[in-house]
Scaffold this active site. Structure first.
Site, PDB file in Angstrom:
ATOM      1  N   LYS A 289      -0.421  60.538  71.521  1.00  0.00           N
ATOM      2  CA  LYS A 289       0.380  59.205  71.000  1.00  0.00           C
ATOM      3  C   LYS A 289      -0.331  58.895  69.436  1.00  0.00           C
ATOM      4  O   LYS A 289      -1.526  59.371  69.628  1.00  0.00           O
ATOM      5  CB  LYS A 289       0.218  57.700  71.578  1.00  0.00           C
ATOM      6  CG  LYS A 289       0.596  56.776  70.842  1.00  0.00           C
ATOM      7  CD  LYS A 289       0.581  55.705  72.226  1.00  0.00           C
ATOM      8  CE  LYS A 289       1.661  54.042  71.714  1.00  0.00           C
ATOM      9  NZ  LYS A 289       1.253  53.002  72.472  1.00  0.00           N
ATOM     10  N   GLU A 375       5.351  42.732  86.202  1.00  0.00           N
ATOM     11  CA  GLU A 375       4.333  41.931  85.797  1.00  0.00           C
ATOM     12  C   GLU A 375       4.477  40.698  87.018  1.00  0.00           C
ATOM     13  O   GLU A 375       3.977  39.425  87.384  1.00  0.00           O
ATOM     14  CB  GLU A 375       5.591  41.004  84.929  1.00  0.00           C
ATOM     15  CG  GLU A 375       5.539  40.927  83.907  1.00  0.00           C
ATOM     16  CD  GLU A 375       5.800  42.387  83.470  1.00  0.00           C
ATOM     17  OE1 GLU A 375       5.539  43.334  82.265  1.00  0.00           O
ATOM     18  OE2 GLU A 375       6.021  43.780  84.259  1.00  0.00           O
ATOM     19  N   ARG A 403      10.219  39.070  84.485  1.00  0.00           N
ATOM     20  CA  ARG A 403      10.557  40.338  84.994  1.00  0.00           C
ATOM     21  C   ARG A 403       9.486  39.424  86.331  1.00  0.00           C
ATOM     22  O   ARG A 403       9.656  40.560  87.782  1.00  0.00           O
ATOM     23  CB  ARG A 403      10.142  41.189  84.492  1.00  0.00           C
ATOM     24  CG  ARG A 403      10.406  42.149  83.035  1.00  0.00           C
ATOM     25  CD  ARG A 403       9.697  42.789  83.191  1.00  0.00           C
ATOM     26  NE  ARG A 403       9.076  44.021  83.447  1.00  0.00           N
ATOM     27  CZ  ARG A 403       9.404  45.405  83.361  1.00  0.00           C
ATOM     28  NH1 ARG A 403      10.360  45.852  83.123  1.00  0.00           N
ATOM     29  NH2 ARG A 403       8.559  46.486  84.466  1.00  0.00           N
TER      30      ARG A 403
END
Length: 641
Positions: A289, A375, A403
């Site tokens: 990244k 979640e 969610r």
């Protein structure tokens, strides 16, 4: 350094079709120039940087090998899709990304045929790609030439159960499908959990791609240059017990790990699997990244999200504020409460920095839990903690709490467990747009029996609500607060425990009353200041609670004024709807009360800065002033005077 980079090879690319006529050497040049173009564009607009830099080579390779948009390329979350947008005919608008009327920061179906499936939340790509594959095989499209579906999913997103539900189904169906696992060991926060450890073990022990392919039985997928070395590696393994990977057990052919920045590996592998695959294939790519831009590589979050910045230094250009952010106020308030009560603990779903819980984790590591992008698990885990006698604060953005709604109902509300929900990013959040707007939590929580729902009007109120949540053991309780800086009010040394279901009076007036719920109170007061210049002084109250409602306050406002207006940062079905129910049941409408409810409109509001979004929603100070004038007409004297 503000000059645009020189990109002679990239300049020849107006669509992915142009990549398919280029040599591998030219594609490497495209990747280098695409990285420079992405860095320059984001330096001017701000946005998600690190994720896109990590998939530059992968983006070029995928578009060069697959026939997009006939082949459907689906980006999970899609904050890494800026290079994809540049290559797919949107380069001329890339410097409008996340700006009002500009490109979305995420994949968006209405924006381009190269975005076959929109995203903003994680772990949806494999399910969507499988749906495309089955629809293709069943003739769901009038275009018989529709091709493959390719899902690009990060290792962080693979911590969510939905990804495995999709892989389990895909392996069972056996459809031709490609999943690219973009493994950068770095989601928004450092990855957590057993899956992260498992992925690390897949490549930690063997540096050679040939060896891994041989060990996992994927020799047939390798291009000729790799095949002989793989066979030799396989001979070395003869007599050893080689177990299949988790992915193979789920029915996928596994290939990798590959160096996701090495075009000499990516291109031949992708070309071969496109030709030979007849079922689901997972290609494991190792990436970095922020790759290729040192200031991003050196940041803890690898430049996940950034304001505009100086390219040469990476220094971000953020506006200074004298007020603390709501997130910091919550974090500090929770730390203070945890110091006094050893049962206070915290749970987050892969957002320790965004929710402020990174500070809590540093101070109380045994009482802070980052469960990954999960979640549903976060909510039920919190329910278990509460049932076990702890005081869990489940800190999740409003948009992500959606969610876990079934778990909120089934595992928390029905059992009346005292889980404390800290709901950050409530209301409209700006450049992330509709996928990240916190529009619905008031409506979907305040209809649940036994739930207490609060909203902070300012940062001092937020501190009081943290204290209130700690003291509340009678059932679930939630408090919501917006993104960004507070209003600059004086902060109490310690939060006070609020009386459940009681609002507060802000100012006394006549004629019209405004009952505010949440952080629009500042806009309400600005509207009142302007109205005062017209000789109109509304009464203003802060409800504090959407559930239970302060019915005594509501009815007194209704009885003492000609008109009552509610204001909130949520949709219809929330606070204003509950107030209207109380008024209807009381019969006060029979006496001629004029009632109006100012809510978010019944539409998804596109990205812009928050003020422009609230202007589009009709919830800024000018809109509130106009609503007061409209409901009062020319009449300013009380009908009960």
């Amino acid at each position: 350094m503000s000059d645009r980079p020189q990109t002679p090879t990239l300049d020849r690319v107006s669509s992915p079709a142009d990549l398919r006529s280029m040599s591998d050497s030219e594609l490497r040049h495209v990747a280098d120039e695409l990285r420079a173009e992405t860095i320059h564009a984001v330096s001017q607009t701000g946005g998600h940087l690190g994720a896109g830099l990590g998939v530059v080579e992968l983006t070029v390779a995928l578009h060069a090998v697959f026939d997009t948009p006939r082949d459907r390329l689906i980006w999970d979350v899609s904050h890494q899709a800026y290079p994809h947008k540049i290559l797919t005919g949107r380069r001329d608008r890339i410097r409008t990304i996340r700006q009002k009327d500009g490109l979305s920061g995420f994949a968006k179906r209405s924006e381009s045929p190269y975005d076959p499936f929109g995203a903003g939340h994680s772990s949806t790509s494999i399910s969507a790609a499988l749906g495309f594959s089955v629809a293709r095989d069943l003739g769901g499209s009038p275009d018989p030439s529709l091709g493959d579906a390719i899902a690009v999913i990060g290792d962080g997103a693979m911590s969510a159960g939905m990804a495995y539900e999709a892989m389990n189904n895909a392996g069972h169906l056996g459809r031709r499908l490609f999943v690219i696992l973009n493994d950068n060991e770095m989601s928004i926060a450092p990855p957590v959990g057993a899956m992260s450890s498992y992925l690390s073990r897949l490549y930690a022990g063997a540096p050679y791609q040939e060896f891994k392919a041989a060990a996992k039985g994927a020799v047939g997928f390798l291009p000729p240059p790799f095949r002989e070395g793989a066979r030799r590696a396989k001979e070395m393994l003869k007599g050893m017990t080689i177990g299949g990977t988790l992915f193979e057990e789920l029915g996928f052919s596994y290939i990798g790990p590959l160096d996701g920045h090495d075009m000499d590996q990516l291109l031949p592998i992708l070309r071969t699997v496109k030709t030979r695959a007849d079922g689901p294939v997972l290609i494991h790519c190792i990436t970095k990244k922020g790759k290729g831009y040192a200031p991003a590589e050196d940041r803890a979050d690898r430049g996940h999200a950034t304001a505009t910045f100086n390219i040469s230094t990476g220094e971000q250009k953020k506006a200074k504020s004298n007020a603390p952010s709501y997130t910091k106020v919550f974090a500090q308030a929770l730390l203070d409460e945890a110091a006094r009560d050893g049962r206070v603990c915290a749970v987050t779903a892969a957002m320790p920095d965004g929710t402020g819980l990174d500070q809590f984790a540093n101070r109380y590591p045994s009482r802070c839990f980052d469960v990954g992008i999960a979640e549903q698990h976060a909510v039920t885990f919190s329910a278990g903690l509460a049932a076990g006698g702890m005081k869990p604060f489940c800190a999740i953005y409003s948009t992500f709490l959606q969610r876990g709604y079934d778990q909120i109902v089934h595992d928390v509300a029905i059992q009346r467990l005292p889980v404390r929900f800290a709901i950050d990013r409530a209301g409209l959040v700006g450049a992330d747009g509709a996928t990240h707007a916190g529009s619905y939590d008031v409506a979907f929580l305040s209809n649940l029996p036994g739930f207490t729902v609060m909203a902070a009007a300012d940062e001092a109120e937020l501190k009081h609500m943290v204290a209130t949540a700690v003291a509340h053991d009678e059932g679930p309780i939630a408090f919501r607060y917006p993104r960004g800086e507070g209003t600059g009010v004086e902060m109490p040394e310690r939060g006070e425990v609020l009386e459940i279901g009681k609002g507060r009076m802000i100012q006394k007036g006549e004629g019209v009353a405004i009952l505010s719920f949440g952080a629009r109170l500042k806009e309400v007061m600005e509207a009142c200041e302007s109205l005062g210049q017209r000789g109109i002084t509304p009464t203003v109250a802060d409800a504090r609670f959407a559930k239970p409602l302060d019915e005594e306050l509501i009815l007194s406002l209704a009885e003492e004024h000609d008109a009552l207006i509610t204001v909130e940062e949520g949709t219809v079905g929330g606070f204003g709807s509950h107030v209207a129910q109380v008024l209807a049941e009381s019969g006060v409408f029979d006496s001629g009360l004029r009632f109006r409810s100012m809510v978010l409109p019944d539409t998804f509001i596109d990205h812009a800065n928050p003020r422009d979004m609230y202007a589009a929603a009709g919830l800024n100070a000018e809109d509130i002033e106009a609503k007061v004038l409209s409901v009062m007409g020319v009449e300013t004297l009380s009908r009960r005077a």
